[in-house]
Design a protein around this motif. Sequence first.
Motif, PDB file in Angstrom:
ATOM      1  N   GLY A 223      -9.373  44.655  23.502  1.00 18.88           N
ATOM      2  CA  GLY A 223     -10.427  44.845  22.517  1.00 18.88           C
ATOM      3  C   GLY A 223     -10.006  44.410  21.133  1.00 18.88           C
ATOM      4  O   GLY A 223      -8.833  44.138  20.848  1.00 18.88           O
ATOM      5  N   ALA A 224     -11.000  44.360  20.234  1.00 16.74           N
ATOM      6  CA  ALA A 224     -10.748  43.888  18.876  1.00 16.74           C
ATOM      7  C   ALA A 224     -10.058  44.921  18.006  1.00 16.74           C
ATOM      8  O   ALA A 224      -9.678  44.608  16.876  1.00 16.74           O
ATOM      9  N   ASN A 225      -9.891  46.152  18.461  1.00 18.78           N
ATOM     10  CA  ASN A 225      -9.139  47.162  17.718  1.00 18.78           C
ATOM     11  C   ASN A 225      -7.691  47.240  18.195  1.00 18.78           C
ATOM     12  O   ASN A 225      -6.985  48.203  17.891  1.00 18.78           O
ATOM     13  N   PHE A 226      -7.245  46.236  18.923  1.00 20.27           N
ATOM     14  CA  PHE A 226      -5.866  46.162  19.396  1.00 20.27           C
ATOM     15  C   PHE A 226      -5.369  44.746  19.186  1.00 20.27           C
ATOM     16  O   PHE A 226      -6.082  43.768  19.443  1.00 20.27           O
ATOM     17  N   ALA A 227      -4.137  44.617  18.684  1.00 21.42           N
ATOM     18  CA  ALA A 227      -3.529  43.309  18.441  1.00 21.42           C
ATOM     19  C   ALA A 227      -2.113  43.310  18.971  1.00 21.42           C
ATOM     20  O   ALA A 227      -1.389  44.309  18.839  1.00 21.42           O
TER      21      ALA A 227
ATOM     22  N   PRO B  57      -6.125  33.952  11.636  1.00 18.49           N
ATOM     23  CA  PRO B  57      -6.570  32.825  10.798  1.00 18.49           C
ATOM     24  C   PRO B  57      -8.076  32.634  10.901  1.00 18.49           C
ATOM     25  O   PRO B  57      -8.743  33.254  11.732  1.00 18.49           O
ATOM     26  N   LYS B  58      -8.582  31.765  10.074  1.00 20.29           N
ATOM     27  CA  LYS B  58     -10.014  31.502  10.079  1.00 20.29           C
ATOM     28  C   LYS B  58     -10.424  30.829  11.383  1.00 20.29           C
ATOM     29  O   LYS B  58      -9.712  30.002  11.928  1.00 20.29           O
ATOM     30  N   ASN B  59     -11.590  31.230  11.899  1.00 24.05           N
ATOM     31  CA  ASN B  59     -12.166  30.687  13.135  1.00 24.05           C
ATOM     32  C   ASN B  59     -11.284  30.953  14.355  1.00 24.05           C
ATOM     33  O   ASN B  59     -11.296  30.175  15.315  1.00 24.05           O
ATOM     34  N   TYR B  60     -10.549  32.057  14.328  1.00 22.90           N
ATOM     35  CA  TYR B  60      -9.712  32.399  15.482  1.00 22.90           C
ATOM     36  C   TYR B  60     -10.585  32.912  16.625  1.00 22.90           C
ATOM     37  O   TYR B  60     -11.554  33.649  16.410  1.00 22.90           O
ATOM     38  N   LYS B  61     -10.249  32.530  17.842  1.00 16.81           N
ATOM     39  CA  LYS B  61     -10.957  32.991  19.036  1.00 16.81           C
ATOM     40  C   LYS B  61      -9.972  33.701  19.957  1.00 16.81           C
ATOM     41  O   LYS B  61      -8.901  33.163  20.255  1.00 16.81           O
ATOM     42  N   PRO B  62     -10.291  34.898  20.420  1.00 19.86           N
ATOM     43  CA  PRO B  62      -9.362  35.622  21.301  1.00 19.86           C
ATOM     44  C   PRO B  62      -9.317  34.989  22.689  1.00 19.86           C
ATOM     45  O   PRO B  62     -10.179  34.198  23.067  1.00 19.86           O
ATOM     46  N   ARG B  63      -8.322  35.382  23.440  1.00 22.74           N
ATOM     47  CA  ARG B  63      -8.197  34.901  24.812  1.00 22.74           C
ATOM     48  C   ARG B  63      -8.739  35.957  25.783  1.00 22.74           C
ATOM     49  O   ARG B  63      -8.799  37.142  25.466  1.00 22.74           O
TER      50      ARG B  63
ATOM     51  N   CYS C 174      -3.652  38.641  17.136  1.00 18.08           N
ATOM     52  CA  CYS C 174      -3.514  38.830  15.700  1.00 18.08           C
ATOM     53  C   CYS C 174      -4.444  39.952  15.267  1.00 18.08           C
ATOM     54  O   CYS C 174      -5.324  40.370  16.016  1.00 18.08           O
ATOM     55  N   VAL C 175      -4.253  40.422  14.048  1.00 21.83           N
ATOM     56  CA  VAL C 175      -5.023  41.552  13.514  1.00 21.83           C
ATOM     57  C   VAL C 175      -6.311  41.008  12.906  1.00 21.83           C
ATOM     58  O   VAL C 175      -6.276  40.217  11.952  1.00 21.83           O
ATOM     59  N   GLN C 176      -7.470  41.426  13.439  1.00 26.58           N
ATOM     60  CA  GLN C 176      -8.738  40.932  12.932  1.00 26.58           C
ATOM     61  C   GLN C 176      -9.457  41.945  12.049  1.00 26.58           C
ATOM     62  O   GLN C 176     -10.465  41.607  11.433  1.00 26.58           O
ATOM     63  N   TRP C 177      -8.962  43.187  11.984  1.00 31.64           N
ATOM     64  CA  TRP C 177      -9.652  44.195  11.173  1.00 31.64           C
ATOM     65  C   TRP C 177      -9.229  44.148   9.705  1.00 31.64           C
ATOM     66  O   TRP C 177      -9.742  44.903   8.892  1.00 31.64           O
ATOM     67  N   LEU C 178      -8.280  43.278   9.359  1.00 32.54           N
ATOM     68  CA  LEU C 178      -7.872  43.081   7.971  1.00 32.54           C
ATOM     69  C   LEU C 178      -8.147  41.644   7.567  1.00 32.54           C
ATOM     70  O   LEU C 178      -8.115  40.731   8.402  1.00 32.54           O
TER      71      LEU C 178
END
Length: 646
Positions: A180-184, A191-197, A212-216
């Motif tokens: 999930g997006a609350n776990f890195a 970075p900009k335009n990053y897409k998770p796997r 990577c951390v997306q909540w910051l």
Amino acid sequence: MTSKRVHTIRSAESDWQRHLIFLSEAYGEDEENDFVRDVQRMVHEVLDESFSHVAPLLAVEAIWIPSRRSGVPRVPRPPMRPQTAFGLFRDSSAPLRLVEPGPRSYRLAKKICHETLSRTLCSDSVLILLANDPYYGGLGDDIIIVTNSKSSGVLALRHELGHALGDVGEEYDAGIDYSGANFATSPMPCPKNYKPRIEYLFDGVERTIYDCVQWLGADNKNLQPKNASLALAEWPWQRPPFLRTFHTPQANHKWHTTLELSVAGGLGLTASIVPAEQKAHIDLPLIFKSSSSYDNPLDRCFATAQIVLNPGTTYTLRLDEDVFLRKHSIVYQNFSWSPQKLLCHVQLHLEQLQHQQNINIENTRLGVYPIFDLHRKLVGYRPTRCTCLMRDVTAGHFCQCCRDLILRRLLASANPLDQLQIIQNTRVDTQLTPLVRAGLVRLKWFRHDESGLSREDTSKRNLSVLTEFGCWTLIARFTSPHLLTHRPNVLEARSSFFFGKGNSRCFFGSNDMQPTHRINWRYSSSIYDSEEDKNNDVTSSSSALFSYFNILSMVIFFFLLVPLIYFLLVGFFCHKNRRRQRSPSSCFRNIIMRYGWWRRRDSQHHSSSCSDNSSCRTNIYGGTAATFSSSPSRSLKNNLIRSKVI
């Protein structure tokens, strides 16, 4: 299960709202009213508190299915002939771990929902099996399973709804499934335009993994992860005494230590820590946590204690049974069964905080906090210290990161403007009334003229029902304080359509379209009311020019690409047959003369000049005489061979 009835708890005002559907499990035939009251109580505690920021996006129904017995059975294995509606059971060896499904529980729940409501509605809804049992038990899977426990049922329900509604991952330590997006997996900002796997697990289960951390925001590159360690993580499921030795790592500062544990059956505990070099022990005052007004000590209860320990020291944690000293707010009922006195789980967390004197500062800010697996190894990072119910089920609310994820996911799956309805050619219903009423959505209506220009009709601002004919574009913008500030905090959806009698063509921007909808939520970095008067006029000249430029570019590209491919193929053929050619230029000339677009004209002239002879003579290759047949069946290869022989 012959009598099934549907009770509407919170009606759906719009077709795009997400539905929560409760199904009764282990309720007797005379307990229908109890089931409805349990659903109403849990919906009130969950939607009006933990999910208040998305409550207008949700609707709730309850399906009543009676069972032959009341209460969830406690058996060593799944019952072959279940006496309850869906065959849920408790493992008699560890009855307070969870309520487990039988082999047919999920399939039967989906089938009953499809028969009672509709297949389309049930496939897009969250199904919840509400088990009639007074103790702890929760399971998040294809279908959510919770109990009607007044002390712990809500704790499990809101945690599992976080998984179902927002795809929010776990944040507690010693788990096995982190996503999930609350776990890195790393502390670096995305970075900009990053897409998770995407990782695929068994039975087609997908997990979204962020490296990577997306909540910051990207500006927090120098933010360092917190120095932390997991000293102890065990699930004894037995009665005390409990003794474990642990060691604090070497560090520059003392360790802020937090003891987390849970007990059941009314077990009373005394906790103490004994340093290895001293005989005197340090008492830990346990504080029992609860986010419910109903306190049941027989149920699973969670407690915590805090202490500061020295680095590089060995300690012994000791837990002993004692008289239950907590004060309780009610007189307990005589339930059908009572669990044994058990110590359920124990964890010791070590942290080095920047604000040792004021821990509330650490609790309220977003950061990068480590997560440890079952073997106490670092596996990733979470957004907050301990204030999110995805880490602590007794917290009562989500952190800002999880609230943002739940809200954005619900909006992305809803597409409210997709349900725009033109009713009997008299009015257009946007079905956004609940969001407009709650102040979460603002509407703007733009009328288009024949030239494609449009102007906002300010008299219809925030109007959810339109009755005036014409070519319109509706812009709906959603904003909420629960969205993260470093990301665009305005969501926008557009829909362009014709409303009126007959067939009319409307020019919306660069496309001359028939009346249709173009709907998608997109992120907008602008605030809704900024430059209010400046943006009233919406013109389409720039978009149309851009579209015409694209068409012209495609035409030019096509006429350049085809000759390029043609000459590349000619060059490849000549290179492949270079041993049979006297020069590359002659190869090009022969192939072009043979397969060029002008060949048809030349062949007609050639056949007319040689009509009286079986063959004609020509001079090529520096005057060498070569015979070319007038018959079109001869190949270029044979002609080249003949020229060498002659």
